[in-house]
Design a protein around this motif. Structure first.
Motif, PDB file in Angstrom:
ATOM      1  N   VAL A  45       0.841  -1.199   0.000  1.00 44.31           N
ATOM      2  CA  VAL A  45       0.000   0.000   0.000  1.00 44.31           C
ATOM      3  C   VAL A  45       0.876   1.249   0.000  1.00 44.31           C
ATOM      4  CG1 VAL A  45      -1.681   1.338   1.308  1.00 44.31           C
ATOM      5  CG2 VAL A  45      -1.964  -1.129   1.094  1.00 44.31           C
ATOM      6  N   GLY A  46       1.933   1.240   0.794  1.00 40.31           N
ATOM      7  CA  GLY A  46       2.828   2.390   0.845  1.00 40.31           C
ATOM      8  C   GLY A  46       3.433   2.720  -0.500  1.00 40.31           C
ATOM      9  N   ARG A  47       3.771   1.702  -1.266  1.00 33.53           N
ATOM     10  CA  ARG A  47       4.386   1.927  -2.579  1.00 33.53           C
ATOM     11  C   ARG A  47       3.374   2.426  -3.603  1.00 33.53           C
ATOM     12  NH1 ARG A  47       6.906  -3.353  -1.280  1.00 33.53           N
ATOM     13  NH2 ARG A  47       8.988  -2.915  -0.453  1.00 33.53           N
ATOM     14  N   ALA A  48       2.098   2.310  -3.305  1.00 32.21           N
ATOM     15  CA  ALA A  48       1.061   2.778  -4.232  1.00 32.21           C
ATOM     16  C   ALA A  48       0.748   4.251  -4.062  1.00 32.21           C
ATOM     17  CB  ALA A  48      -0.221   1.976  -4.033  1.00 32.21           C
ATOM     18  N   ALA A  49       1.346   4.920  -3.054  1.00 30.97           N
ATOM     19  CA  ALA A  49       1.071   6.338  -2.802  1.00 30.97           C
ATOM     20  C   ALA A  49       1.459   7.154  -4.023  1.00 30.97           C
ATOM     21  CB  ALA A  49       1.844   6.803  -1.567  1.00 30.97           C
ATOM     22  N   PRO A  50       0.769   8.312  -4.279  1.00 27.43           N
ATOM     23  CA  PRO A  50      -0.325   8.882  -3.497  1.00 27.43           C
ATOM     24  C   PRO A  50      -1.717   8.425  -3.950  1.00 27.43           C
ATOM     25  CG  PRO A  50       0.330  10.450  -5.152  1.00 27.43           C
ATOM     26  CD  PRO A  50       1.211   9.238  -5.340  1.00 27.43           C
ATOM     27  N   GLU A  51      -1.773   7.602  -5.015  1.00 26.35           N
ATOM     28  CA  GLU A  51      -3.091   7.235  -5.540  1.00 26.35           C
ATOM     29  C   GLU A  51      -3.829   6.268  -4.632  1.00 26.35           C
ATOM     30  OE1 GLU A  51      -0.298   7.045  -7.244  1.00 26.35           O
ATOM     31  OE2 GLU A  51      -0.488   8.647  -8.726  1.00 26.35           O
ATOM     32  N   GLY A  52      -3.081   5.513  -3.827  1.00 22.09           N
ATOM     33  CA  GLY A  52      -3.703   4.488  -3.018  1.00 22.09           C
ATOM     34  C   GLY A  52      -3.819   3.181  -3.778  1.00 22.09           C
ATOM     35  N   ALA A  53      -4.190   2.111  -3.070  1.00 23.86           N
ATOM     36  CA  ALA A  53      -4.244   0.774  -3.668  1.00 23.86           C
ATOM     37  C   ALA A  53      -5.648   0.210  -3.568  1.00 23.86           C
ATOM     38  CB  ALA A  53      -3.254  -0.151  -2.966  1.00 23.86           C
ATOM     39  N   ARG A  54      -6.096  -0.451  -4.640  1.00 20.45           N
ATOM     40  CA  ARG A  54      -7.383  -1.121  -4.649  1.00 20.45           C
ATOM     41  C   ARG A  54      -7.233  -2.532  -4.089  1.00 20.45           C
ATOM     42  NH1 ARG A  54      -8.992  -0.525 -10.851  1.00 20.45           N
ATOM     43  NH2 ARG A  54      -6.936  -1.552 -10.924  1.00 20.45           N
ATOM     44  N   LEU A  55      -8.307  -3.043  -3.547  1.00 13.57           N
ATOM     45  CA  LEU A  55      -8.287  -4.400  -3.012  1.00 13.57           C
ATOM     46  C   LEU A  55      -7.872  -5.399  -4.084  1.00 13.57           C
ATOM     47  CD1 LEU A  55      -8.877  -6.489  -0.798  1.00 13.57           C
ATOM     48  CD2 LEU A  55     -11.281  -6.428  -1.497  1.00 13.57           C
ATOM     49  N   SER A  56      -8.427  -5.257  -5.285  1.00 11.65           N
ATOM     50  CA  SER A  56      -8.109  -6.202  -6.362  1.00 11.65           C
ATOM     51  C   SER A  56      -6.622  -6.178  -6.709  1.00 11.65           C
ATOM     52  CB  SER A  56      -8.943  -5.890  -7.603  1.00 11.65           C
ATOM     53  OG  SER A  56      -8.725  -4.559  -8.037  1.00 11.65           O
ATOM     54  N   ASP A  57      -6.013  -4.990  -6.697  1.00 12.34           N
ATOM     55  CA  ASP A  57      -4.583  -4.890  -6.986  1.00 12.34           C
ATOM     56  C   ASP A  57      -3.757  -5.563  -5.900  1.00 12.34           C
ATOM     57  OD1 ASP A  57      -5.077  -3.460  -9.305  1.00 12.34           O
ATOM     58  OD2 ASP A  57      -4.983  -1.516  -8.279  1.00 12.34           O
TER      59      ASP A  57
END
Length: 302
Positions: A45-57
């Motif tokens: 999740v941290g690496r997905a910043a700033p867009e955020g992470a979806r459950l499916s991803d």
């Protein structure tokens, strides 16, 4: 000693309190396996910043069953290590993770690594040197290093918080963002700008961003407090996004165009050294900021 007074900075409110912990009913498996899964999801999740992470991803990236991922995410949200956006349903790093990062910053963070460079800037220039970092749509001053010149500007102090684009450091941070994100920041700060920064209209801010990109550094010609000027450069991460900004502030007579030409290379050299210390690139490699129009501008260039 001369003193330039300032309007009150916009101060952050307290972070929401969080409580709770991982319970046996919220994680799949037990013991070390549960901890490893939680840490893996937190880092993802941290690496997905700033867009955020979806459950499916997250399910796809972690290779775990969807019910397991959901249970671990709920436990991390409950502890405050993650947040879930109520509208997008994406997961983001939470306030407790920020607290942990702040504690780790005393050893590894940009604040600790910037101190020597800030001392050199203040000693060499005689003016006050600052480190500012982005936090959401705001910039926060983490450190003020006093210069030796007897007449100083006291407009910015450690802990002050302003909308991105206010002051030289905040402008350097804003100008390093893509155009679409600049517009989002301006929209997010519209109410605060109207209430506390009447001289900073949207068109003024856009013009300031364009000017900073054209110059290769940010200049605040006394727009916040008359007579208090500042210059700044961003500290960039490997993706070109700003991690912080180094700035110098002084009374207007000490930041003439000729003196700016002397001081900006000092700022850029310290920014490059800080980027190297943070481990983003090897020493001596030019730092390149890629602006939204596709131009690559080497920070070492005047």
């Amino acid at each position: 000693m001369g003193r330039a007074h300032k309007p009150p900075a916009v101060r952050p409110g307290p972070e929401p309190a969080r409580a709770g912990g991982l319970s046996s009913g919220e994680t799949a498996g037990g013991g070390t396996q549960s901890i490893e899964r939680a840490v893996a999801l937190l880092l993802t999740v941290g690496r997905a910043a700033p867009e955020g992470a979806r459950l499916s991803d997250l399910v796809r990236l972690c290779g775990l069953p969807k019910p397991t991922v959901r249970r671990v995410l709920l436990a991390l949200v409950r502890t405050g290590l993650l947040d879930q956006d109520e509208v997008t349903r994406r997961y983001h790093v939470g306030p407790e993770a920020y607290v942990l990062g702040t504690l780790a910053g005393t050893r590894f963070g940009i604040h600790a690594l910037a101190l020597d460079g800030l001392a050199r800037l203040a000693r060499t220039s005689g003016d006050c040197a600052f480190l500012s970092v982005p936090r959401g749509a705001f910039s926060v001053c983490l450190h003020r290093e006093e210069g030796t010149w007897p007449i100083r500007t006291h407009v910015l102090q450690a802990g002050d918080r302003h909308p991105l684009g206010i002051g030289a450091g905040g402008l350097a941070l804003l100008a390093a963002l893509p155009d679409a994100e600049v517009e989002r920041m301006l929209a997010a700060n519209a109410q605060a700008l109207a209430a506390h920064y009447p001289g900073y209209g949207v068109e003024v801010m856009r013009a300031q961003v364009a000017d900073a990109r054209a110059r290769g550094y940010a200049l605040n010609p006394g727009l916040y407090v008359a007579g208090s000027w500042g210059i700044a450069v961003p500290v960039l991460g490997p993706d070109g996004r700003p991690l912080g900004a180094l700035s110098l502030a002084a009374i207007d007579s000490r930041l003439s165009p000729e003196r700016q030409a002397e001081l900006v290379p000092l700022l850029k050299r310290e920014a490059q050294a800080l980027e190297s210390a943070l481990g983003h690139r090897t020493a001596g490699e030019p730092a390149v900021a890629v602006h939204p129009n596709g131009r690559a501008i080497a920070k070492g260039m005047p």
